[in-house]
Write an enzyme that holds these catalytic residues in place. Structure first.
Site, PDB file in Angstrom:
ATOM      1  N   LYS A 281       0.822  -1.206   0.000  1.00 42.89           N
ATOM      2  CA  LYS A 281       0.000   0.000   0.000  1.00 42.89           C
ATOM      3  C   LYS A 281       0.853   1.252   0.000  1.00 42.89           C
ATOM      4  CE  LYS A 281      -3.646  -0.487   2.735  1.00 42.89           C
ATOM      5  NZ  LYS A 281      -4.504  -0.988   3.826  1.00 42.89           N
TER       6      LYS A 281
ATOM      7  N   GLU B 230      -0.202   7.876   7.169  1.00 45.17           N
ATOM      8  CA  GLU B 230      -1.003   8.836   6.411  1.00 45.17           C
ATOM      9  C   GLU B 230      -1.595   9.831   7.381  1.00 45.17           C
ATOM     10  OE1 GLU B 230      -4.242   7.000   4.332  1.00 45.17           O
ATOM     11  OE2 GLU B 230      -2.912   5.742   3.140  1.00 45.17           O
ATOM     12  N   LYS B 231      -1.840  11.026   6.888  1.00 47.62           N
ATOM     13  CA  LYS B 231      -2.595  11.974   7.700  1.00 47.62           C
ATOM     14  C   LYS B 231      -3.997  11.401   7.878  1.00 47.62           C
ATOM     15  CE  LYS B 231      -3.542  16.883   8.163  1.00 47.62           C
ATOM     16  NZ  LYS B 231      -2.762  17.008   9.415  1.00 47.62           N
TER      17      LYS B 231
ATOM     18  N   ARG C  47      -8.930  -8.034  -6.445  1.00 48.96           N
ATOM     19  CA  ARG C  47      -9.721  -9.262  -6.329  1.00 48.96           C
ATOM     20  C   ARG C  47     -11.188  -8.893  -6.353  1.00 48.96           C
ATOM     21  NH1 ARG C  47     -11.599  -8.045  -1.103  1.00 48.96           N
ATOM     22  NH2 ARG C  47     -10.033  -7.026   0.173  1.00 48.96           N
TER      23      ARG C  47
ATOM     24  N   VAL D  63     -15.981  -8.353  -1.187  1.00 50.12           N
ATOM     25  CA  VAL D  63     -17.125  -8.888  -0.452  1.00 50.12           C
ATOM     26  C   VAL D  63     -18.428  -8.236  -0.935  1.00 50.12           C
ATOM     27  CG1 VAL D  63     -18.210  -9.051   1.827  1.00 50.12           C
ATOM     28  CG2 VAL D  63     -15.745  -9.407   1.598  1.00 50.12           C
TER      29      VAL D  63
HETATM   30  P1  ADP Z   1      -7.607  -2.302   4.625  1.00 47.35           P
HETATM   31  O1  ADP Z   1      -6.591  -2.788   3.659  1.00 47.35           O
HETATM   32  O2  ADP Z   1      -7.481  -2.896   5.956  1.00 47.35           O
HETATM   33  O3  ADP Z   1      -8.986  -2.328   4.033  1.00 47.35           O
HETATM   34  P2  ADP Z   1      -7.610   0.568   4.140  1.00 47.35           P
HETATM   35  O4  ADP Z   1      -6.394   1.322   3.773  1.00 47.35           O
HETATM   36  O5  ADP Z   1      -8.577   0.295   3.050  1.00 47.35           O
HETATM   37  O6  ADP Z   1      -7.193  -0.779   4.857  1.00 47.35           O
HETATM   38  O7  ADP Z   1      -8.344   1.323   5.325  1.00 47.35           O
HETATM   39  C1  ADP Z   1      -9.395   0.718   6.042  1.00 47.35           C
HETATM   40  C2  ADP Z   1     -10.288   1.788   6.640  1.00 47.35           C
HETATM   41  O8  ADP Z   1      -9.537   2.621   7.533  1.00 47.35           O
HETATM   42  C3  ADP Z   1     -10.896   2.741   5.633  1.00 47.35           C
HETATM   43  O9  ADP Z   1     -12.076   2.249   5.058  1.00 47.35           O
HETATM   44  C4  ADP Z   1     -11.126   3.983   6.480  1.00 47.35           C
HETATM   45  O10 ADP Z   1     -12.302   3.874   7.220  1.00 47.35           O
HETATM   46  C5  ADP Z   1      -9.962   3.962   7.430  1.00 47.35           C
HETATM   47  N1  ADP Z   1      -8.836   4.796   6.935  1.00 47.35           N
HETATM   48  C6  ADP Z   1      -7.791   4.380   6.207  1.00 47.35           C
HETATM   49  N2  ADP Z   1      -6.932   5.386   5.929  1.00 47.35           N
HETATM   50  C7  ADP Z   1      -7.447   6.494   6.508  1.00 47.35           C
HETATM   51  C8  ADP Z   1      -7.026   7.874   6.619  1.00 47.35           C
HETATM   52  N3  ADP Z   1      -5.893   8.326   6.071  1.00 47.35           N
HETATM   53  N4  ADP Z   1      -7.834   8.723   7.311  1.00 47.35           N
HETATM   54  C9  ADP Z   1      -8.978   8.298   7.879  1.00 47.35           C
HETATM   55  N5  ADP Z   1      -9.412   7.023   7.821  1.00 47.35           N
HETATM   56  C10 ADP Z   1      -8.668   6.122   7.150  1.00 47.35           C
HETATM   57  P1  ADP Z   2     -13.573  -5.948   1.196  1.00 48.57           P
HETATM   58  O1  ADP Z   2     -12.628  -4.811   0.989  1.00 48.57           O
HETATM   59  O2  ADP Z   2     -13.806  -6.875   0.062  1.00 48.57           O
HETATM   60  O3  ADP Z   2     -14.781  -5.549   1.922  1.00 48.57           O
HETATM   61  P2  ADP Z   2     -12.399  -6.893   3.544  1.00 48.57           P
HETATM   62  O4  ADP Z   2     -11.315  -5.911   3.754  1.00 48.57           O
HETATM   63  O5  ADP Z   2     -13.585  -6.881   4.415  1.00 48.57           O
HETATM   64  O6  ADP Z   2     -12.783  -6.862   2.042  1.00 48.57           O
HETATM   65  O7  ADP Z   2     -11.786  -8.335   3.505  1.00 48.57           O
HETATM   66  C1  ADP Z   2     -12.429  -9.378   2.823  1.00 48.57           C
HETATM   67  C2  ADP Z   2     -11.933 -10.662   3.345  1.00 48.57           C
HETATM   68  O8  ADP Z   2     -10.590 -10.827   3.005  1.00 48.57           O
HETATM   69  C3  ADP Z   2     -12.008 -10.773   4.833  1.00 48.57           C
HETATM   70  O9  ADP Z   2     -12.254 -12.115   5.130  1.00 48.57           O
HETATM   71  C4  ADP Z   2     -10.634 -10.342   5.284  1.00 48.57           C
HETATM   72  O10 ADP Z   2     -10.307 -10.899   6.523  1.00 48.57           O
HETATM   73  C5  ADP Z   2      -9.798 -10.901   4.165  1.00 48.57           C
HETATM   74  N1  ADP Z   2      -8.611 -10.130   3.830  1.00 48.57           N
HETATM   75  C6  ADP Z   2      -8.556  -8.893   3.303  1.00 48.57           C
HETATM   76  N2  ADP Z   2      -7.293  -8.532   3.072  1.00 48.57           N
HETATM   77  C7  ADP Z   2      -6.510  -9.550   3.475  1.00 48.57           C
HETATM   78  C8  ADP Z   2      -5.092  -9.787   3.478  1.00 48.57           C
HETATM   79  N3  ADP Z   2      -4.221  -8.886   3.040  1.00 48.57           N
HETATM   80  N4  ADP Z   2      -4.662 -10.969   3.959  1.00 48.57           N
HETATM   81  C9  ADP Z   2      -5.532 -11.881   4.402  1.00 48.57           C
HETATM   82  N5  ADP Z   2      -6.854 -11.728   4.404  1.00 48.57           N
HETATM   83  C10 ADP Z   2      -7.354 -10.581   3.957  1.00 48.57           C
END
Ligand code: ADP
Ligand code: ADP
Ligand code: MG
Length: 463
Positions: free
Chosen positions: A116, A200-201, A293, A296
């Site tokens: 990321k 990140e901010k 991918r 969900v």
């Molecule tokens: P993941 O790979 O776990 O989905 P993301 O980078 O998509 O991680 O971030 C997951 C959630 O965390 C986002 O949907 C948002 O709610 C919050 N988030 C992530 N980055 C920021 C940010 N810079 N500021 C505020 N909220 C954030």
């Molecule tokens: P989406 O962004 O599709 O809503 P989620 O962040 O909720 O996805 O994750 C979808 C599924 O994939 C969940 O079961 C989560 O635990 C799993 N998952 C997401 N990212 C990873 C990762 N980097 N490694 C392992 N499992 C992951």
């Protein structure tokens, strides 16, 4: 067209892929762990093979076992679903080496999007806005402190390999940073085996808006509109909808174009999702990550576009070109999804799987249920606690909300606690009904939403 596809996953997404394959006359090979011998997708597949013990590391994450089965059963394709190996670049490469078509982008693309922190740099270069943050990883507390000082507190410490809301910690000032850094790093190591961190901010009270993209190997890239996934607990999505109510047509166009640029920047092929944060002002948006991918919550996009995304994935992987262009994509009506998880919202959403003693799913016009549960089955403690996805589609957002309330009234699941009642309360909350939820909504309103639950169950107890 692919002829025989190994489904390298379990649960509802394995069933979802299987359904698309059957409708396309593609044979399926289900793999399962010892804990999943009775699973629905195992019973419905053309052929099923046990690949190991319950622990994911010994079964669904066992690359050698999956490839051995794929070859032994004559598969020409492999669909990874979501989670597990779906975003594992080495696995995508290994499939390619063995002559098995991985239903997803190439290993190179997954690698580019998968870190990321590195993806942020690529996006900046491609003219896609990103939040202010560390330029690249922060490998020590000192580097994190310096980067945080530069971008300004509050910041979010994030794992480069993160997913599912794990490996993320908020930090409001330098005193709190060393502990938050250590915690996030340890969680990343435990969850992803990779503890590279960046920061990140923190965007205050943002909305999570994401765009579905489709790309073929001939350079055609389109987007299928947006989803609002702001109803989250601890950075994990609970409810999703499409289209996002807060986007003006102009902003939707601008963000859609940015999503397409993002996909092009990593040489994307197949279905993917570009996630953005939309500022509280509703004008500025920032790239967050790209999920390489099926997602969900892909179903809400299917409902408003009429496009079967898994079918598209299989077509693209088979080498066909997209059968539509951007102007063919029309967003019709409004769709909502509730994830029903085996968890107790009153106990910090602690997972609590168990055996299903009674189950009834809602139905009727405009209702879709994606779940692999059936009466008497056991939701295994070894895997994700998601039990079902309830989806509705209606002409307007308010009608969709009403339909979802009606669905949750019909829905019955006994055997373990779920978040169904909480979701029902959310559907009556004025902020949600108004379309005003930011990612802070659920955490801020949880006590009130749960208190209503408690009073309800007490009064039921008295009656
Ligand atoms: P993941 O790979 O776990 O989905 P993301 O980078 O998509 O991680 O971030 C997951 C959630 O965390 C986002 O949907 C948002 O709610 C919050 N988030 C992530 N980055 C920021 C940010 N810079 N500021 C505020 N909220 C954030
Ligand atoms: P989406 O962004 O599709 O809503 P989620 O962040 O909720 O996805 O994750 C979808 C599924 O994939 C969940 O079961 C989560 O635990 C799993 N998952 C997401 N990212 C990873 C990762 N980097 N490694 C392992 N499992 C992951
Ligand atoms: Mg995400």
């Amino acid at each position: 067209m692919l002829k025989r596809v190994l489904i390298a996953n379990r649960g509802e997404i394995a069933l979802r892929v299987l359904r698309a394959c059957r409708e396309m006359d593609i044979e399926t090979v289900a793999v399962y762990s010892e804990a999943d011998a009775e699973a629905l997708h195992v019973q419905l597949a053309t052929q099923s093979v046990c690949i190991g013990p319950a622990r994911a590391a010994d079964s669904y994450l066992n690359q050698d076992a999956l490839l051995t089965v794929a070859k032994a059963t004559g598969c020409d394709g492999l669909h990874p679903g979501y989670g597990f190996l779906s975003e594992n670049a080495d696995f995508a490469d290994a499939c390619a080496r063995e002559g098995i078509t991985f239903v997803g982008p190439s290993g190179d693309t997954i690698r580019k999007a998968g870190s990321k922190s590195a993806a942020r740099e690529l996006m900046k270069a491609a003219g896609v806005p990103v939040t202010p943050g560390s330029d690249g990883p922060v490998d020590t507390v000192e580097a994190a402190l310096a980067a945080a000082e530069r971008v300004g507190y509050p910041v979010l410490l994030k794992a480069s390999a993160g997913g599912g809301g794990r490996g993320i910690r908020r930090c409001d000032g330098p005193e709190a940073l060393p502990a938050a850094y250590a915690e996030a790093k340890a969680e990343a190591k435990a969850c992803f085996g990779d503890d590279e961190m960046y920061l990140e901010k923190l965007v205050l009270r943002p909305r999570h808006i994401e765009f579905q993209v489709l790309a073929d190997r001939f350079g055609n890239v389109i987007h299928l509109g947006d989803r609002d996934c702001s109803v989250q607990r601890r950075n994990q999505k609970l409810m999703e909808e499409a289209p996002a109510r807060c986007l003006t047509p102009e902003l939707r166009t601008a963000m859609g174009q940015a999503a397409v640029r993002a996909a092009r920047a990593v040489g994307y092929e197949n279905a993917g999702t570009v996630e953005f944060l939309l500022d509280a002002d509703g004008e500025h948006f920032y790239f967050m990550e790209m999920n390489t991918r099926i997602q969900v919550e892909h179903g809400v996009t299917e409902l408003i576009t009429g496009v079967d995304l898994v079918r598209q994935q299989l077509r693209i992987a088979s080498g066909l070109s997209l059968d539509m262009t951007q102007v063919d994509v029309h967003l019709e009506g409004h769709a909502l999804e509730c994830r029903i998880n085996a968890e107790d919202p009153a106990k910090n959403f602690q997972p609590c799987p168990g055996q299903v003693s009674f189950l009834h799913f809602p139905g009727g016009a405009g209702v879709r249920v994606d779940s692999c549960l059936y009466n008497g089955c056991t939701l295994s403690p070894y895997y994700d606690s998601m039990a079902a996805k309830l989806l509705v589609h209606a002409p307007t957002r308010l009608e969709a909300i009403r339909k979802m309330r009606r669905c949750l009234e019909e829905f019955a699941l006994e055997g373990f606690p779920t978040n169904a009642e909480l979701s029902y309360q959310i559907l009556y909350h004025p902020t949600f009904v108004r379309g005003g939820c930011t990612t802070a909504f659920l955490d801020e309103n949880l006590p009130q939403l749960l208190d209503f639950n408690r009073r309800l169950s007490e009064s039921e107890g008295e009656a």
